[in-house]
Design a protein around this motif. Structure first.
Motif, PDB file in Angstrom:
ATOM      1  N   GLN A   1      58.056  36.597  46.500  1.00  0.00           N
ATOM      2  CA  GLN A   1      56.789  36.968  46.435  1.00  0.00           C
ATOM      3  C   GLN A   1      56.396  38.359  46.506  1.00  0.00           C
ATOM      4  OE1 GLN A   1      55.327  34.555  49.419  1.00  0.00           O
ATOM      5  NE2 GLN A   1      55.105  36.156  50.988  1.00  0.00           N
ATOM      6  N   VAL A   2      55.219  38.734  45.747  1.00  0.00           N
ATOM      7  CA  VAL A   2      54.869  39.981  45.766  1.00  0.00           C
ATOM      8  C   VAL A   2      53.992  40.485  46.842  1.00  0.00           C
ATOM      9  CG1 VAL A   2      52.619  39.504  44.468  1.00  0.00           C
ATOM     10  CG2 VAL A   2      53.949  41.563  44.074  1.00  0.00           C
ATOM     11  N   GLN A   3      54.081  41.772  47.534  1.00  0.00           N
ATOM     12  CA  GLN A   3      53.409  42.404  48.440  1.00  0.00           C
ATOM     13  C   GLN A   3      52.499  43.622  47.705  1.00  0.00           C
ATOM     14  OE1 GLN A   3      56.887  42.270  49.509  1.00  0.00           O
ATOM     15  NE2 GLN A   3      56.442  40.051  49.725  1.00  0.00           N
TER      16      GLN A   3
ATOM     17  N   GLY B   1      58.340  43.817  45.918  1.00  0.00           N
ATOM     18  CA  GLY B   1      58.886  42.569  46.353  1.00  0.00           C
ATOM     19  C   GLY B   1      59.281  41.564  45.224  1.00  0.00           C
ATOM     20  N   ASP B   2      58.786  41.836  44.138  1.00  0.00           N
ATOM     21  CA  ASP B   2      59.041  40.678  42.985  1.00  0.00           C
ATOM     22  C   ASP B   2      58.579  41.543  41.668  1.00  0.00           C
ATOM     23  OD1 ASP B   2      58.027  37.488  42.267  1.00  0.00           O
ATOM     24  OD2 ASP B   2      59.610  38.715  41.466  1.00  0.00           O
ATOM     25  N   THR B   3      58.950  41.092  40.531  1.00  0.00           N
ATOM     26  CA  THR B   3      58.884  41.662  39.314  1.00  0.00           C
ATOM     27  C   THR B   3      57.421  41.683  38.987  1.00  0.00           C
ATOM     28  OG1 THR B   3      60.994  40.836  38.454  1.00  0.00           O
ATOM     29  CG2 THR B   3      59.323  41.641  36.865  1.00  0.00           C
ATOM     30  N   PHE B   4      56.971  42.791  38.976  1.00  0.00           N
ATOM     31  CA  PHE B   4      55.402  42.992  38.802  1.00  0.00           C
ATOM     32  C   PHE B   4      55.026  42.394  37.719  1.00  0.00           C
ATOM     33  CE2 PHE B   4      51.157  44.431  39.939  1.00  0.00           C
ATOM     34  CZ  PHE B   4      50.923  45.455  38.773  1.00  0.00           C
TER      35      PHE B   4
ATOM     36  N   GLY C   1      47.242  38.713  43.080  1.00  0.00           N
ATOM     37  CA  GLY C   1      47.858  38.412  42.122  1.00  0.00           C
ATOM     38  C   GLY C   1      48.087  37.114  41.823  1.00  0.00           C
ATOM     39  N   ARG C   2      48.594  36.663  40.800  1.00  0.00           N
ATOM     40  CA  ARG C   2      48.842  35.209  40.626  1.00  0.00           C
ATOM     41  C   ARG C   2      50.066  35.115  39.507  1.00  0.00           C
ATOM     42  NH1 ARG C   2      47.119  32.119  36.632  1.00  0.00           N
ATOM     43  NH2 ARG C   2      46.782  30.306  38.065  1.00  0.00           N
ATOM     44  N   ARG C   3      51.064  34.274  39.640  1.00  0.00           N
ATOM     45  CA  ARG C   3      52.061  34.079  38.658  1.00  0.00           C
ATOM     46  C   ARG C   3      51.449  33.419  37.499  1.00  0.00           C
ATOM     47  NH1 ARG C   3      57.619  34.223  40.507  1.00  0.00           N
ATOM     48  NH2 ARG C   3      58.012  33.427  38.374  1.00  0.00           N
ATOM     49  N   GLY C   4      51.652  33.845  36.236  1.00  0.00           N
ATOM     50  CA  GLY C   4      50.983  33.101  35.104  1.00  0.00           C
ATOM     51  C   GLY C   4      49.802  33.815  34.438  1.00  0.00           C
ATOM     52  N   ILE C   5      48.958  32.968  33.720  1.00  0.00           N
ATOM     53  CA  ILE C   5      47.948  33.507  33.117  1.00  0.00           C
ATOM     54  C   ILE C   5      46.750  34.145  33.894  1.00  0.00           C
ATOM     55  CG2 ILE C   5      48.278  32.034  31.117  1.00  0.00           C
ATOM     56  CD1 ILE C   5      45.936  30.605  31.758  1.00  0.00           C
TER      57      ILE C   5
ATOM     58  N   TYR D   1      44.216  32.753  42.787  1.00  0.00           N
ATOM     59  CA  TYR D   1      45.055  33.654  43.245  1.00  0.00           C
ATOM     60  C   TYR D   1      45.798  33.575  44.575  1.00  0.00           C
ATOM     61  CZ  TYR D   1      43.609  36.799  39.297  1.00  0.00           C
ATOM     62  OH  TYR D   1      43.309  37.235  38.020  1.00  0.00           O
ATOM     63  N   ASP D   2      47.104  33.878  44.613  1.00  0.00           N
ATOM     64  CA  ASP D   2      47.870  33.567  45.717  1.00  0.00           C
ATOM     65  C   ASP D   2      48.231  34.664  46.621  1.00  0.00           C
ATOM     66  OD1 ASP D   2      49.405  31.615  43.143  1.00  0.00           O
ATOM     67  OD2 ASP D   2      48.167  30.769  44.740  1.00  0.00           O
ATOM     68  N   TYR D   3      48.213  35.774  46.131  1.00  0.00           N
ATOM     69  CA  TYR D   3      48.591  37.092  46.902  1.00  0.00           C
ATOM     70  C   TYR D   3      47.654  38.088  46.912  1.00  0.00           C
ATOM     71  CZ  TYR D   3      53.060  34.485  45.857  1.00  0.00           C
ATOM     72  OH  TYR D   3      54.023  33.616  45.511  1.00  0.00           O
ATOM     73  N   TRP D   4      47.486  38.695  48.001  1.00  0.00           N
ATOM     74  CA  TRP D   4      46.202  39.786  48.370  1.00  0.00           C
ATOM     75  C   TRP D   4      46.729  40.846  49.340  1.00  0.00           C
ATOM     76  CZ3 TRP D   4      41.517  38.624  46.561  1.00  0.00           C
ATOM     77  CH2 TRP D   4      41.204  37.139  45.922  1.00  0.00           C
ATOM     78  N   GLY D   5      46.103  41.885  48.922  1.00  0.00           N
ATOM     79  CA  GLY D   5      46.192  43.026  49.659  1.00  0.00           C
ATOM     80  C   GLY D   5      45.400  42.851  51.024  1.00  0.00           C
TER      81      GLY D   5
END
Length: 123
Positions: free
Chosen positions: A1-3, A26-29, A98-102, A110-114
Motif C-alpha cells: 500500500q502507498v504512504q 511504498g507502492d507503484t505511484f 490515493g485510491r487504486r483504479g479510476i 479513497y483508501d490512503y491518506w496523508g
C-alpha cells in the motif's frame, strides 16, 4: 500500500500563491488515482481536485476552478497542487489521498491518506 506525505502549507495573505506537494512511497505511484481534499473547522472534508493515474484527466471543485491546478510526476512519485489567488475561505487542512483504479471525487472512495498540511489565508 502507498504512504503519503504532504508538504508546502503555510500562512499567506489573500491573493498569494502556494504549492502543495504530496510525496508517495511504498507502492507503484502510477497505479493510483489521486486527490486533494481540504477540511475547515466545523466543515466536512471536501474534494478540491483529483487526477487520474496518468494525469490525463482532472477534476476541480467549482470553488477553485481557474485558481488551482493539480498535477503529478509519476517518475518522481509526487503530486502537486498549485494554488493561486488564495482567499480566506481557502483556509483549511489540506490532505492528499490515493485510491487504486479510476479517479473519483468522493472522500469515501479513497483508501490512503496523508497526515495533512495547514493552509491559512489572511485577509
Amino acid at each position: 500500500q502507498v504512504q503519503l506525505v504532504e508538504s508546502g502549507g503555510g500562512l499567506v495573505q489573500a491573493g498569494d500563491s502556494l504549492r502543495l506537494s504530496c510525496a508517495a512511497s511504498g507502492d507503484t505511484f502510477s497505479r493510483y488515482a489521486m486527490g486533494w481534499f481540504r477540511q475547515a473547522p466545523g466543515k466536512e472534508r471536501e474534494c478540491v481536485a483529483a487526477i487520474s493515474w496518468s494525469g490525463g484527466t482532472t477534476h476541480y471543485a467549482d470553488s477553485v476552478k481557474g485558481r488551482f491546478t493539480i498535477s503529478r510526476d509519476n517518475a518522481k512519485n509526487t503530486m502537486f497542487l498549485q494554488m493561486n489567488d488564495l482567499k480566506p475561505e481557502d483556509t483549511a487542512v489540506y490532505y492528499c489521498a490515493g485510491r487504486r483504479g479510476i479517479m473519483r471525487s468522493v472522500r469515501d472512495e479513497y483508501d490512503y491518506w496523508g497526515q495533512g498540511t495547514q493552509v491559512t489565508v489572511s485577509s
